[in-house]
Design an enzyme around this catalytic site. Structure first.
Site, PDB file in Angstrom:
ATOM      1  N   ASP A  15       0.864  -1.178   0.000  1.00  0.00           N
ATOM      2  CA  ASP A  15       0.000   0.000   0.000  1.00  0.00           C
ATOM      3  C   ASP A  15       0.901   1.228   0.000  1.00  0.00           C
ATOM      4  O   ASP A  15       2.107   1.129   0.237  1.00  0.00           O
ATOM      5  CB  ASP A  15      -0.886  -0.007   1.259  1.00  0.00           C
ATOM      6  CG  ASP A  15      -1.769   1.236   1.351  1.00  0.00           C
ATOM      7  OD1 ASP A  15      -2.397   1.589   0.335  1.00  0.00           O
ATOM      8  OD2 ASP A  15      -1.805   1.874   2.414  1.00  0.00           O
ATOM      9  N   SER A  16       0.296   2.380  -0.218  1.00  0.00           N
ATOM     10  CA  SER A  16       1.051   3.623  -0.148  1.00  0.00           C
ATOM     11  C   SER A  16       1.493   3.932   1.288  1.00  0.00           C
ATOM     12  O   SER A  16       2.323   4.803   1.494  1.00  0.00           O
ATOM     13  CB  SER A  16       0.185   4.764  -0.672  1.00  0.00           C
ATOM     14  OG  SER A  16      -1.041   4.790   0.034  1.00  0.00           O
ATOM     15  N   CYS A  78      -3.801  -1.112  -2.012  1.00  0.00           N
ATOM     16  CA  CYS A  78      -4.128   0.305  -2.196  1.00  0.00           C
ATOM     17  C   CYS A  78      -5.151   0.462  -3.336  1.00  0.00           C
ATOM     18  O   CYS A  78      -4.920  -0.020  -4.452  1.00  0.00           O
ATOM     19  CB  CYS A  78      -2.833   1.018  -2.551  1.00  0.00           C
ATOM     20  SG  CYS A  78      -2.995   2.759  -2.925  1.00  0.00           S
ATOM     21  N   GLU A 157      -4.790   9.160   9.510  1.00  0.00           N
ATOM     22  CA  GLU A 157      -3.362   9.052   9.846  1.00  0.00           C
ATOM     23  C   GLU A 157      -3.012   9.850  11.102  1.00  0.00           C
ATOM     24  O   GLU A 157      -2.110   9.485  11.839  1.00  0.00           O
ATOM     25  CB  GLU A 157      -2.519   9.539   8.673  1.00  0.00           C
ATOM     26  CG  GLU A 157      -2.786   8.729   7.432  1.00  0.00           C
ATOM     27  CD  GLU A 157      -1.556   8.248   6.719  1.00  0.00           C
ATOM     28  OE1 GLU A 157      -0.472   8.795   6.960  1.00  0.00           O
ATOM     29  OE2 GLU A 157      -1.691   7.320   5.907  1.00  0.00           O
ATOM     30  N   CYS A 189     -11.151   3.262  -0.574  1.00  0.00           N
ATOM     31  CA  CYS A 189      -9.843   3.754  -0.127  1.00  0.00           C
ATOM     32  C   CYS A 189      -9.512   3.007   1.154  1.00  0.00           C
ATOM     33  O   CYS A 189     -10.390   2.819   2.007  1.00  0.00           O
ATOM     34  CB  CYS A 189      -9.917   5.260   0.147  1.00  0.00           C
ATOM     35  SG  CYS A 189      -8.417   5.908   0.898  1.00  0.00           S
ATOM     36  N   HIS A 191      -8.095   3.663   3.847  1.00  0.00           N
ATOM     37  CA  HIS A 191      -8.258   4.297   5.161  1.00  0.00           C
ATOM     38  C   HIS A 191      -9.710   4.372   5.612  1.00  0.00           C
ATOM     39  O   HIS A 191      -9.984   4.482   6.800  1.00  0.00           O
ATOM     40  CB  HIS A 191      -7.709   5.722   5.122  1.00  0.00           C
ATOM     41  CG  HIS A 191      -6.219   5.799   5.037  1.00  0.00           C
ATOM     42  ND1 HIS A 191      -5.507   5.236   4.015  1.00  0.00           N
ATOM     43  CD2 HIS A 191      -5.320   6.390   5.849  1.00  0.00           C
ATOM     44  CE1 HIS A 191      -4.223   5.484   4.198  1.00  0.00           C
ATOM     45  NE2 HIS A 191      -4.080   6.184   5.300  1.00  0.00           N
TER      46      HIS A 191
HETATM   47  N1  DGL Z   1      -3.960   3.768   0.011  1.00  0.00           N
HETATM   48  C1  DGL Z   1      -4.660   4.813  -0.693  1.00  0.00           C
HETATM   49  C2  DGL Z   1      -5.931   4.219  -1.328  1.00  0.00           C
HETATM   50  O1  DGL Z   1      -6.442   3.201  -0.946  1.00  0.00           O
HETATM   51  C3  DGL Z   1      -5.012   5.965   0.219  1.00  0.00           C
HETATM   52  C4  DGL Z   1      -3.832   6.777   0.673  1.00  0.00           C
HETATM   53  C5  DGL Z   1      -3.110   7.473  -0.474  1.00  0.00           C
HETATM   54  O2  DGL Z   1      -3.631   8.430  -1.062  1.00  0.00           O
HETATM   55  O3  DGL Z   1      -2.000   7.034  -0.752  1.00  0.00           O
HETATM   56  O4  DGL Z   1      -6.441   4.800  -2.262  1.00  0.00           O
END
Ligand code: DGL
Length: 275
Positions: A15-16, A78, A157, A189, A191
């Site tokens: 993931d990011s 992600c 976050e 997303c 989060h």
């Molecule tokens: N992990 C990203 C997503 O699911 C969210 C956080 C980001 O913008 O990197 O889209």
């Protein structure tokens, strides 16, 4: 690699940043025998405001890194990377790679009764229109309403889940969605599942909230069994997770301990630009 060692090889999840832990948590629930190598790109988060080319380049580097850990399959946890990079990297690497968009879309298609579905996600995910395309590939008559909610990511976050500004921002973003007659909404997303109870309370009981993490873990189970790669080992579950990040390992570790159902003792830093 022998069939046995392939079965015991870990699954790579990336993931990011921290958000993909919601997917890793779901995999740990549904596939407790699988080993996981998790990579969170904490140095370069957020992906949600970046271009497709950049997200593809980042995803390629992470997949090359995960391959050095002998992973047998990769889950792009992600949504942004799944929406913008999955098609490109799938053609490029000789390893099964799956994302979260298709499982999430399928769950929504199954959940909706009136064929009106909402999708919330990052700017990049919403601009890509990928959720709408995938849903229309399954049922072209479904109306899809997408809405970017970029501030949800920093709120999660920063640990602002219970803060009153979070409630205000939920209302600000979701008011227009609540005024439609959708009956299912995808949390597109990583989060957003961490705000699920607040989103659910605001959207009301009539709307089914779809968390792609759950469906993704189910799809992974299916993929591993189809390819005869499922680990049937069952050798003590929590010791076989390793966590890597590109920066701020301690912050990641603290966050991981609030999400994962077990103690995350260490997180390793990787210079991802080398891959
Ligand atoms: N992990 C990203 C997503 O699911 C969210 C956080 C980001 O913008 O990197 O889209």
């Amino acid at each position: 690699m022998s069939t046995q060692s392939r079965k015991m090889a870990p699954v790579g999840v990336f993931d990011s940043g921290v958000g993909g832990l919601t997917v890793a948590r779901e995999i740990s629930r549904q596939l407790p025998d699988e080993n996981i190598v998790y990579f969170g790109d904490t140095a370069r988060v957020p992906y949600g405001s970046k271009s497709r080319n950049t997200i593809i380049r980042f995803s390629e580097q992470i997949i090359r890194f995960l391959k050095t850990k002998q992973v047998k399959a990769i889950v792009i946890a992600c949504n942004t990377a799944s929406a913008l990079a999955l098609d490109a990297v799938r053609d490029e690497f000789d390893i099964p790679i799956m994302g979260v968009v298709v499982p999430g879309a399928r769950a929504a298609v199954e959940a909706t009764r009136n064929r009106k579905v909402g999708v919330v996600g990052t700017d990049a995910t919403v601009q890509s229109g990928m959720y709408t395309r995938v849903i229309h590939g399954m049922d072209p008559d479904i109306t899809v309403i997408e809405k970017a909610c970029p501030l949800f990511v920093p709120l999660v976050e920063e640990g602002f889940k219970e803060h009153k500004v979070t409630q205000e921002i939920i209302e600000y973003y979701l008011e227009s969605m609540r005024n439609t007659d959708i009956d299912a909404m995808i949390l597109g997303c990583t989060h957003y599942p961490l705000l699920r109870s607040k989103i659910r309370a605001y959207m009301g009981e009539k709307i089914q909230i779809v968390n792609p993490a759950y469906e993704t873990a189910m799809d992974l189970k299916k993929l591993l069994s189809e390819k005869d790669m499922a680990n049937e080992g069952g050798e003590g579950r929590h010791s076989r997770y390793s966590f890597y990040v590109s920066d701020a390992a301690e912050k990641f570790r603290r966050f991981a301990n609030t999400v994962m159902p077990f103690d995350v003792p260490t997180t390793n830093v990787v210079n991802i630009e080398e891959y």
